[in-house]
Design a protein around this motif. Structure first.
Motif, PDB file in Angstrom:
ATOM      1  N   ARG A 199       9.796   8.146   0.733  1.00 15.19           N
ATOM      2  CA  ARG A 199      10.920   8.677  -0.057  1.00 15.19           C
ATOM      3  C   ARG A 199      10.680   8.475  -1.553  1.00 15.19           C
ATOM      4  O   ARG A 199      10.920   9.379  -2.363  1.00 15.19           O
ATOM      5  N   ALA A 200      10.199   7.289  -1.929  1.00 21.64           N
ATOM      6  CA  ALA A 200      10.005   6.994  -3.351  1.00 21.64           C
ATOM      7  C   ALA A 200       8.921   7.868  -3.976  1.00 21.64           C
ATOM      8  O   ALA A 200       9.003   8.226  -5.155  1.00 21.64           O
ATOM      9  N   LEU A 201       7.903   8.226  -3.183  1.00 22.22           N
ATOM     10  CA  LEU A 201       6.764   8.971  -3.718  1.00 22.22           C
ATOM     11  C   LEU A 201       6.904  10.476  -3.561  1.00 22.22           C
ATOM     12  O   LEU A 201       6.032  11.229  -4.011  1.00 22.22           O
ATOM     13  N   ASN A 202       7.998  10.935  -2.961  1.00 24.18           N
ATOM     14  CA  ASN A 202       8.123  12.342  -2.601  1.00 24.18           C
ATOM     15  C   ASN A 202       8.813  13.179  -3.677  1.00 24.18           C
ATOM     16  O   ASN A 202       9.706  13.970  -3.386  1.00 24.18           O
ATOM     17  N   ARG A 203       8.464  12.982  -4.925  1.00 26.92           N
ATOM     18  CA  ARG A 203       8.996  13.826  -6.003  1.00 26.92           C
ATOM     19  C   ARG A 203       8.234  13.538  -7.279  1.00 26.92           C
ATOM     20  O   ARG A 203       7.461  12.576  -7.351  1.00 26.92           O
ATOM     21  N   GLU A 204       8.479  14.334  -8.287  1.00 25.21           N
ATOM     22  CA  GLU A 204       7.864  14.090  -9.583  1.00 25.21           C
ATOM     23  C   GLU A 204       8.502  12.851 -10.198  1.00 25.21           C
ATOM     24  O   GLU A 204       9.726  12.774 -10.324  1.00 25.21           O
ATOM     25  N   LEU A 205       7.680  11.893 -10.583  1.00 27.04           N
ATOM     26  CA  LEU A 205       8.199  10.612 -11.067  1.00 27.04           C
ATOM     27  C   LEU A 205       7.909  10.418 -12.550  1.00 27.04           C
ATOM     28  O   LEU A 205       6.830  10.769 -13.047  1.00 27.04           O
ATOM     29  N   SER A 206       8.884   9.836 -13.216  1.00 28.26           N
ATOM     30  CA  SER A 206       8.665   9.393 -14.588  1.00 28.26           C
ATOM     31  C   SER A 206       8.304   7.909 -14.617  1.00 28.26           C
ATOM     32  O   SER A 206       7.767   7.408 -15.610  1.00 28.26           O
ATOM     33  N   LEU A 207       8.599   7.194 -13.518  1.00 27.88           N
ATOM     34  CA  LEU A 207       8.281   5.777 -13.388  1.00 27.88           C
ATOM     35  C   LEU A 207       8.422   5.399 -11.920  1.00 27.88           C
ATOM     36  O   LEU A 207       9.359   5.828 -11.256  1.00 27.88           O
ATOM     37  N   LEU A 208       7.477   4.601 -11.408  1.00 23.98           N
ATOM     38  CA  LEU A 208       7.567   4.046 -10.055  1.00 23.98           C
ATOM     39  C   LEU A 208       7.710   2.542 -10.155  1.00 23.98           C
ATOM     40  O   LEU A 208       6.899   1.873 -10.804  1.00 23.98           O
ATOM     41  N   ILE A 209       8.765   2.002  -9.519  1.00 24.33           N
ATOM     42  CA  ILE A 209       8.975   0.558  -9.430  1.00 24.33           C
ATOM     43  C   ILE A 209       8.980   0.203  -7.951  1.00 24.33           C
ATOM     44  O   ILE A 209       9.874   0.627  -7.210  1.00 24.33           O
ATOM     45  N   ALA A 210       7.976  -0.543  -7.507  1.00 21.77           N
ATOM     46  CA  ALA A 210       7.852  -0.885  -6.087  1.00 21.77           C
ATOM     47  C   ALA A 210       7.786  -2.393  -5.927  1.00 21.77           C
ATOM     48  O   ALA A 210       6.845  -3.033  -6.399  1.00 21.77           O
ATOM     49  N   SER A 211       8.799  -2.954  -5.271  1.00 24.48           N
ATOM     50  CA  SER A 211       8.860  -4.389  -5.037  1.00 24.48           C
ATOM     51  C   SER A 211       8.440  -4.682  -3.601  1.00 24.48           C
ATOM     52  O   SER A 211       9.027  -4.149  -2.662  1.00 24.48           O
ATOM     53  N   GLN A 212       7.406  -5.487  -3.436  1.00 23.83           N
ATOM     54  CA  GLN A 212       6.820  -5.790  -2.124  1.00 23.83           C
ATOM     55  C   GLN A 212       6.523  -4.472  -1.372  1.00 23.83           C
ATOM     56  O   GLN A 212       7.034  -4.236  -0.272  1.00 23.83           O
ATOM     57  N   PRO A 213       5.706  -3.596  -1.925  1.00 24.20           N
ATOM     58  CA  PRO A 213       5.557  -2.232  -1.383  1.00 24.20           C
ATOM     59  C   PRO A 213       4.974  -2.169   0.019  1.00 24.20           C
ATOM     60  O   PRO A 213       5.223  -1.192   0.734  1.00 24.20           O
ATOM     61  N   THR A 214       4.199  -3.171   0.426  1.00 21.53           N
ATOM     62  CA  THR A 214       3.585  -3.110   1.758  1.00 21.53           C
ATOM     63  C   THR A 214       4.063  -4.236   2.652  1.00 21.53           C
ATOM     64  O   THR A 214       3.387  -4.604   3.611  1.00 21.53           O
ATOM     65  N   ARG A 215       5.256  -4.777   2.378  1.00 21.33           N
ATOM     66  CA  ARG A 215       5.787  -5.871   3.212  1.00 21.33           C
ATOM     67  C   ARG A 215       5.986  -5.393   4.649  1.00 21.33           C
ATOM     68  O   ARG A 215       6.658  -4.405   4.908  1.00 21.33           O
ATOM     69  N   GLY A 216       5.376  -6.095   5.599  1.00 18.70           N
ATOM     70  CA  GLY A 216       5.532  -5.760   7.002  1.00 18.70           C
ATOM     71  C   GLY A 216       4.663  -4.618   7.480  1.00 18.70           C
ATOM     72  O   GLY A 216       4.815  -4.148   8.602  1.00 18.70           O
ATOM     73  N   VAL A 217       3.712  -4.177   6.650  1.00 19.54           N
ATOM     74  CA  VAL A 217       2.888  -3.011   6.982  1.00 19.54           C
ATOM     75  C   VAL A 217       1.501  -3.467   7.424  1.00 19.54           C
ATOM     76  O   VAL A 217       0.940  -4.416   6.879  1.00 19.54           O
ATOM     77  N   ASP A 218       0.927  -2.771   8.423  1.00 20.96           N
ATOM     78  CA  ASP A 218      -0.373  -3.165   8.955  1.00 20.96           C
ATOM     79  C   ASP A 218      -1.502  -2.795   8.002  1.00 20.96           C
ATOM     80  O   ASP A 218      -1.322  -2.035   7.050  1.00 20.96           O
ATOM     81  N   VAL A 219      -2.690  -3.335   8.305  1.00 20.53           N
ATOM     82  CA  VAL A 219      -3.808  -3.240   7.371  1.00 20.53           C
ATOM     83  C   VAL A 219      -4.234  -1.795   7.125  1.00 20.53           C
ATOM     84  O   VAL A 219      -4.580  -1.422   5.997  1.00 20.53           O
ATOM     85  N   GLY A 220      -4.208  -0.943   8.158  1.00 16.94           N
ATOM     86  CA  GLY A 220      -4.578   0.458   7.964  1.00 16.94           C
ATOM     87  C   GLY A 220      -3.597   1.187   7.074  1.00 16.94           C
ATOM     88  O   GLY A 220      -3.981   1.973   6.203  1.00 16.94           O
ATOM     89  N   SER A 221      -2.311   0.904   7.257  1.00 14.25           N
ATOM     90  CA  SER A 221      -1.284   1.549   6.442  1.00 14.25           C
ATOM     91  C   SER A 221      -1.276   0.999   5.019  1.00 14.25           C
ATOM     92  O   SER A 221      -0.965   1.725   4.073  1.00 14.25           O
ATOM     93  N   ILE A 222      -1.600  -0.276   4.858  1.00  2.97           N
ATOM     94  CA  ILE A 222      -1.709  -0.848   3.512  1.00  2.97           C
ATOM     95  C   ILE A 222      -2.771  -0.100   2.720  1.00  2.97           C
ATOM     96  O   ILE A 222      -2.571   0.261   1.554  1.00  2.97           O
ATOM     97  N   GLU A 223      -3.911   0.150   3.351  1.00  2.00           N
ATOM     98  CA  GLU A 223      -4.983   0.893   2.700  1.00  2.00           C
ATOM     99  C   GLU A 223      -4.466   2.262   2.224  1.00  2.00           C
ATOM    100  O   GLU A 223      -4.711   2.677   1.089  1.00  2.00           O
ATOM    101  N   PHE A 224      -3.713   2.941   3.089  1.00  2.00           N
ATOM    102  CA  PHE A 224      -3.181   4.269   2.761  1.00  2.00           C
ATOM    103  C   PHE A 224      -2.159   4.190   1.635  1.00  2.00           C
ATOM    104  O   PHE A 224      -2.210   4.976   0.677  1.00  2.00           O
TER     105      PHE A 224
END
Length: 523
Positions: free
Chosen positions: A411-436
């Motif tokens: 949702r956060a990445l699905n539009r034109e952004l002027s700024l991205l703020i991501a707190s703990q962006p890969t919390r709970g995500v597996d190693v393959g998805s972290i890479e992505f």
């Protein structure tokens, strides 16, 4: 107690979550279930715990078949489970939560004295340091998890299932949990450790079983190479090191000056924070949890009430604007707590993917939402971000924690952004998805978007950052290059200035994750 699962199968409609899984848990061992998000690990344990009825297979305890019609049967048989999202009543005390459902009574009334003594007895045995009269809502996450463990042990659990127990813990809390797991094992309790974190699996496991897409695909020894475990888990080669091009930063996009936040009790939680972020760069904010990172991101998003100072994005002041106005200015936001701040559990995956845009074209207007556009958007993002769900119309609460995080990031990445703020962006995500997800964040940077990442994971900070701002006690101690030595960063997180940290490392000083967490708590 020896526990066996034989050919356990569980389906949801046409979706096969568990496909004839065999698993043996020996007495007094830590057996890790390793797998990517949505692999079927939690479903398997929910079958074991009586929350789901299997469509095939059987459960045996000490060689005898058993049948559980609910969690009560599983607990009576000596099986306890600590869920990823805790099953605690926030307004109840520790003692009241521990005995909930099997309350001790005296004269027909709840015997709170006996409940308190039970908590004290188990806490003393394992060094949990829990106050029986403390309210759950006042406890940090690590303490709440210990309450869940005490609950299970109070019911004489011989097999304890821990479902993604480190997903929301700090490094120090993770170290504490692993020490508890080893102590439980040494006293004869078997532990099923559900996770996707390779480093933790190697540190604490006696045996490892890997599940992929509902099937057991192999087993491994804890001495196995991390890259081999990652490949077994996701079914392909995974790069554990992020290959990124040097940043090409442009002009300053975000300029923060003397930002201050005061909480309801008058305590200054953010004190004179100043920094800037350029277009096309990642500024990572590092620090022991609780040193002002949350207040910083919330102040930038208009989620804090008492904010002073300035935060200008492309020359426009953010302080004093509403959260909606700030989001509408093109800011993508990933909150640190997806459960409470990022998702509406009863809404569908599709609806959660447009929470910040549902009243804007093409998804809707001020009066109506356009279901066809919402559905098409969801189908695209579910495929792009590999969100494991049988339908985007399912409630987002039915997804695993890692897949919920993918929804938030998508949702956060699905539009034109002027700024991205991501707190703990890969919390709970597996190693393959972290890479992505890391690659998607860097793609956003390379498109010229200014990016702020807040993470307690030093590996994530050092892989993504072009510059690193280290926070301590509500201030920024220093901003250093992204390739700064981990030991220098660790000492800065414990309160050293950048110069003092470099001098200390040059003299041979090092700071482990546990030590810097201790320093942070003492601070």
């Amino acid at each position: 107690m020896k526990l066996e699962l034989r050919e356990i199968t569980k389906t949801f409609g046409s979706f096969v979550a568990n496909d004839a899984i065999d698993l043996v848990i020996e007495p007094g061992e830590i057996h890790s279930l390793l797998g990517e998000n949505g692999a079927g690990k939690s479903t398997l344990m929910n079958v074991l715990y009586g929350l789901y009825r299997p469509d095939g297979g059987q459960i045996l305890i000490d060689g005898q078949p058993v049948r559980f019609t609910g969690p009560g049967d599983a607990m009576a048989a000596g099986i306890g489970m600590v869920h990823q999202h805790f099953m605690l009543v926030p307004v109840f005390t520790v003692a009241e939560n521990v005995v909930l459902g099997h309350e001790p009574t005296r004269g027909g009334m709840l015997d709170l004295g006996a409940a308190r003594n039970l908590v004290r007895e188990i806490s003393a045995r394992f060094g949990f340091d829990l106050d029986p009269d403390a309210l759950i809502e006042d406890l940090p996450v690590g303490a709440q998890q210990r309450v869940e463990i005490v609950k299970a042990l109070s019911r004489h659990a011989e097999v304890l299932v821990l479902d993604e127990p480190t997903a929301v813990l700090t490094p120090h809390e993770t170290d504490e949990l692993m020490a508890i797991m080893r102590q439980l094992r040494d006293e004869g309790t078997s532990i099923v450790f559900i996770t996707h974190k390779l480093r933790e699996v190697k540190a604490v496991s006696d045996r490892i079983t890997v599940i992929r897409r509902g099937k057991v695909v192999g087993s491994a020894d804890p001495s196995a190479d991390q890259a081999d475990l990652a490949s077994l888990m996701v079914g392909r080669q995974v790069s554990l090191a992020l290959d990124k091009a040097p940043a090409a930063p442009g002009e300053v996009a975000l300029e923060v000056t003397d930002l201050r936040v005061t909480d309801e009790s008058g305590v200054r939680t953010l004190d004179g924070v100043s920094f800037d972020v350029h277009r096309g760069e990642v500024l990572a904010v590092a620090g022991v949890q609780g040193n002002g990172q949350t207040e910083l991101t919330e102040a930038l998003l208009g989620l804090q009430d008492n904010v002073q100072g300035s935060a200008k994005l492309d020359g426009a002041e953010l302080v004093g604007r509403t959260t909606k106005q700030i989001l509408d200015a093109g800011i993508g936001f990933v909150p640190e707590d997806r459960t409470h701040d990022a998702l509406v559990p009863d809404f569908s995956v599709a609806e959660n993917l447009v929470l910040d845009q549902f009243n804007r074209p093409p998804y809707g207007s001020a009066l109506v939402m356009r279901p066809a556009a919402v559905r098409t958007n969801a189908e695209t993002l579910v495929e792009d971000f590999d969100v494991r769900t049988s339908s985007a119309q399912n409630a987002v609460s039915t997804l695993s924690g890692g897949n919920q995080q993918k929804v938030v990031m998508a949702r956060a990445l699905n539009r034109e952004l002027s700024l991205l703020i991501a707190s703990q962006p890969t919390r709970g995500v597996d190693v393959g998805s972290i890479e992505f997800l890391h690659r998607r964040i860097l793609d956003e940077r390379d498109r010229g978007t200014p990016v702020i990442i807040v993470s307690t994971e030093l590996d994530e900070v050092t892989q993504l950052a072009d510059r690193i701002a280290v926070m301590y006690r509500g201030t920024i101690l220093g901003i250093v290059p992204g390739d700064t030595d981990r030991d220098v960063l660790g000492l800065m997180m414990a309160g050293y200035t950048a110069e003092a940290a470099r001098e200390a490392v040059a003299a041979g000083a090092r700071t482990t994750d546990s030590q810097l967490a201790d320093e942070g708590e003492l601070a």
